[in-house]
Design an enzyme around this catalytic site. Sequence first.
Site, PDB file in Angstrom:
ATOM      1  N   ASN A   1      -9.999  -0.114  -0.407  1.00 26.80           N
ATOM      2  CA  ASN A   1      -8.540  -0.014  -0.325  1.00 26.80           C
ATOM      3  C   ASN A   1      -7.942  -0.628  -1.601  1.00 26.80           C
ATOM      4  O   ASN A   1      -8.001  -1.830  -1.796  1.00 26.80           O
ATOM      5  CB  ASN A   1      -8.096  -0.784   0.928  1.00 26.80           C
TER       6      ASN A   1
ATOM      7  N   CYS B   1       0.820  -1.224   0.000  1.00 22.88           N
ATOM      8  CA  CYS B   1       0.000   0.000   0.000  1.00 22.88           C
ATOM      9  C   CYS B   1       0.851   1.271   0.000  1.00 22.88           C
ATOM     10  O   CYS B   1       0.348   2.356  -0.285  1.00 22.88           O
ATOM     11  CB  CYS B   1      -0.946  -0.005   1.189  1.00 22.88           C
TER      12      CYS B   1
ATOM     13  N   HIS C   1      -3.275   7.083   2.604  1.00 24.62           N
ATOM     14  CA  HIS C   1      -3.685   5.790   2.045  1.00 24.62           C
ATOM     15  C   HIS C   1      -5.093   5.476   2.558  1.00 24.62           C
ATOM     16  O   HIS C   1      -5.402   5.662   3.733  1.00 24.62           O
ATOM     17  CB  HIS C   1      -2.698   4.709   2.479  1.00 24.62           C
TER      18      HIS C   1
HETATM   19  O1  UT7 Z   1      -3.878  -1.308   3.415  1.00 22.48           O
HETATM   20  C1  UT7 Z   1      -3.106  -1.789   4.468  1.00 22.48           C
HETATM   21  C2  UT7 Z   1      -3.675  -3.009   5.033  1.00 22.48           C
HETATM   22  N1  UT7 Z   1      -4.931  -2.968   5.680  1.00 22.48           N
HETATM   23  C3  UT7 Z   1      -5.387  -2.169   6.687  1.00 22.48           C
HETATM   24  O2  UT7 Z   1      -4.903  -1.117   6.965  1.00 22.48           O
HETATM   25  C4  UT7 Z   1      -6.526  -2.683   7.502  1.00 22.48           C
HETATM   26  C5  UT7 Z   1      -6.336  -2.424   9.012  1.00 22.48           C
HETATM   27  N2  UT7 Z   1      -7.306  -3.073   9.827  1.00 22.48           N
HETATM   28  C6  UT7 Z   1      -8.634  -2.774   9.799  1.00 22.48           C
HETATM   29  O3  UT7 Z   1      -9.046  -1.935   9.037  1.00 22.48           O
HETATM   30  C7  UT7 Z   1      -9.551  -3.487  10.768  1.00 22.48           C
HETATM   31  O4  UT7 Z   1      -8.780  -4.176  11.720  1.00 22.48           O
HETATM   32  C8  UT7 Z   1     -10.526  -4.465  10.067  1.00 22.48           C
HETATM   33  C9  UT7 Z   1     -11.511  -3.702   9.223  1.00 22.48           C
HETATM   34  C10 UT7 Z   1      -9.750  -5.462   9.212  1.00 22.48           C
HETATM   35  C11 UT7 Z   1     -11.309  -5.238  11.121  1.00 22.48           C
HETATM   36  O5  UT7 Z   1     -11.977  -4.325  11.989  1.00 22.48           O
HETATM   37  P1  UT7 Z   1     -11.796  -4.451  13.551  1.00 22.48           P
HETATM   38  O6  UT7 Z   1     -12.622  -3.385  14.131  1.00 22.48           O
HETATM   39  O7  UT7 Z   1     -10.330  -4.430  13.875  1.00 22.48           O
HETATM   40  O8  UT7 Z   1     -12.447  -5.834  13.836  1.00 22.48           O
HETATM   41  P2  UT7 Z   1     -11.836  -7.081  14.626  1.00 22.48           P
HETATM   42  O9  UT7 Z   1     -10.904  -7.840  13.760  1.00 22.48           O
HETATM   43  O10 UT7 Z   1     -11.361  -6.644  15.981  1.00 22.48           O
HETATM   44  O11 UT7 Z   1     -13.150  -7.922  14.845  1.00 22.48           O
HETATM   45  C12 UT7 Z   1     -14.228  -7.454  15.667  1.00 22.48           C
HETATM   46  C13 UT7 Z   1     -15.429  -8.344  15.401  1.00 22.48           C
HETATM   47  C14 UT7 Z   1     -15.093  -9.830  15.406  1.00 22.48           C
HETATM   48  O12 UT7 Z   1     -16.190 -10.528  15.943  1.00 22.48           O
HETATM   49  P3  UT7 Z   1     -16.171 -11.030  17.479  1.00 22.48           P
HETATM   50  O13 UT7 Z   1     -14.976 -11.945  17.575  1.00 22.48           O
HETATM   51  O14 UT7 Z   1     -16.029  -9.797  18.298  1.00 22.48           O
HETATM   52  O15 UT7 Z   1     -17.475 -11.731  17.596  1.00 22.48           O
HETATM   53  C15 UT7 Z   1     -14.952 -10.145  13.946  1.00 22.48           C
HETATM   54  O16 UT7 Z   1     -15.197 -11.502  13.670  1.00 22.48           O
HETATM   55  O17 UT7 Z   1     -15.947  -8.046  14.087  1.00 22.48           O
HETATM   56  C16 UT7 Z   1     -16.038  -9.271  13.353  1.00 22.48           C
HETATM   57  N3  UT7 Z   1     -15.829  -8.964  11.946  1.00 22.48           N
HETATM   58  C17 UT7 Z   1     -16.827  -8.686  11.119  1.00 22.48           C
HETATM   59  N4  UT7 Z   1     -18.167  -8.618  11.302  1.00 22.48           N
HETATM   60  C18 UT7 Z   1     -18.913  -8.316  10.252  1.00 22.48           C
HETATM   61  C19 UT7 Z   1     -14.647  -8.894  11.280  1.00 22.48           C
HETATM   62  N5  UT7 Z   1     -14.886  -8.583   9.989  1.00 22.48           N
HETATM   63  C20 UT7 Z   1     -16.235  -8.457   9.868  1.00 22.48           C
HETATM   64  C21 UT7 Z   1     -17.087  -8.147   8.802  1.00 22.48           C
HETATM   65  N6  UT7 Z   1     -18.410  -8.082   9.031  1.00 22.48           N
HETATM   66  N7  UT7 Z   1     -16.621  -7.899   7.564  1.00 22.48           N
END
Ligand code: UT7
Length: 318
Positions: free
Chosen positions: A275, A110, A245
Amino acid sequence: MNFKILGTGSYVPDHVVTNDDLAKFVETSDEWIAQRVGIKERRVSISDTTADMGIKSAKKALESANVVGADIDLIVGATISADSVCPNLACMVEREIGADCMAFDVSAACSGFIFALETAMGFIERGIAKKVLVVCAERMSKLLDWNDRGTCVIFGDGSASVVLEASEEGFYDSVIHTKGGDDVIDIPTRDGISPFYKVEPKNPFLFMNGQATFKFAVKSISHDVKELLDKTGLTADDIDIVIPHQANKRIIDSAQPKTKIAREKWYINIERFGNVSGASIPIALDEMNRNGLIKKGDKILLTAFGGGLSSGAVVFEW
Ligand code: UT7
């Protein structure tokens, strides 16, 4: 020596995939994606290869710069989703635009556009290249596990290019950082079959530890912007436009106050494209350029982070 941007161009595939479309085959919702990431829709390439997209944006950038392929001294590609390991993206673009010059890719995920600008600047400063074409193209959709809701909702496909010209006027400076981090983001290459050793099967898709990436991103943006302002002696008020980004709107919301650069100066289009890895920043730059949102003399700061791990920020004058 500095550069000025002679022209910009971008190309995104026609096929729009909304959050509701994704919710039909993976357990997610429009509400979750919009609130937690800030994306409403992204483009997915049905038929364009990565090179096809790069060639299309490159042709638009050349047209906008009012130059032809033969005028270009160097092409720097930036991609992590090239159609082949070899030939690289830049060589494929070179052939299709009728250029005859050195052409190679940088791989910085990225942060690719930042690393490509920095590379171009090195050639410009050495006097080897006067006009440089930078091409960023990503077909992220082919790298994803479409059953993994933690990654498949985030990324999109697209491309953008810029034509740079060496200039005595203007201003350019940068900071760049990297550290090994395959435990945070990993995109494997394909293993062959060897009679000499056993190849362990591995996950063929993009892996990302979302939370670790999120923390790295917020820290990198705030650190890199401060370091760049300190290095250049510029203040937050001196910056006219910030193009970060476009990975997650919440990352930008968390990092922006730490940089002290006013929120209204930050350009965000993640809701429409998701992204697009290294192509995200130049797509936004082209969108701003074509919509007349950039004035001559504006100081534009770009800040990016991603796989590698890599991060960097550059500032230049329009
Ligand atoms: O370009 C460079 C690379 N990428 C990035 O910069 C991405 C950086 N990271 C992020 O943007 C975020 O960490 C994500 C969008 C990937 C995930 O969001 P988060 O707020 O960090 O979620 P999390 O991984 O802490 O998960 C929280 C909850 C989980 O459920 P439980 O375990 O609390 O029941 C996940 O399973 O959200 C759930 N979850 C979703 N729910 C609905 C994760 N993805 C999804 C989804 N839809 N797409």
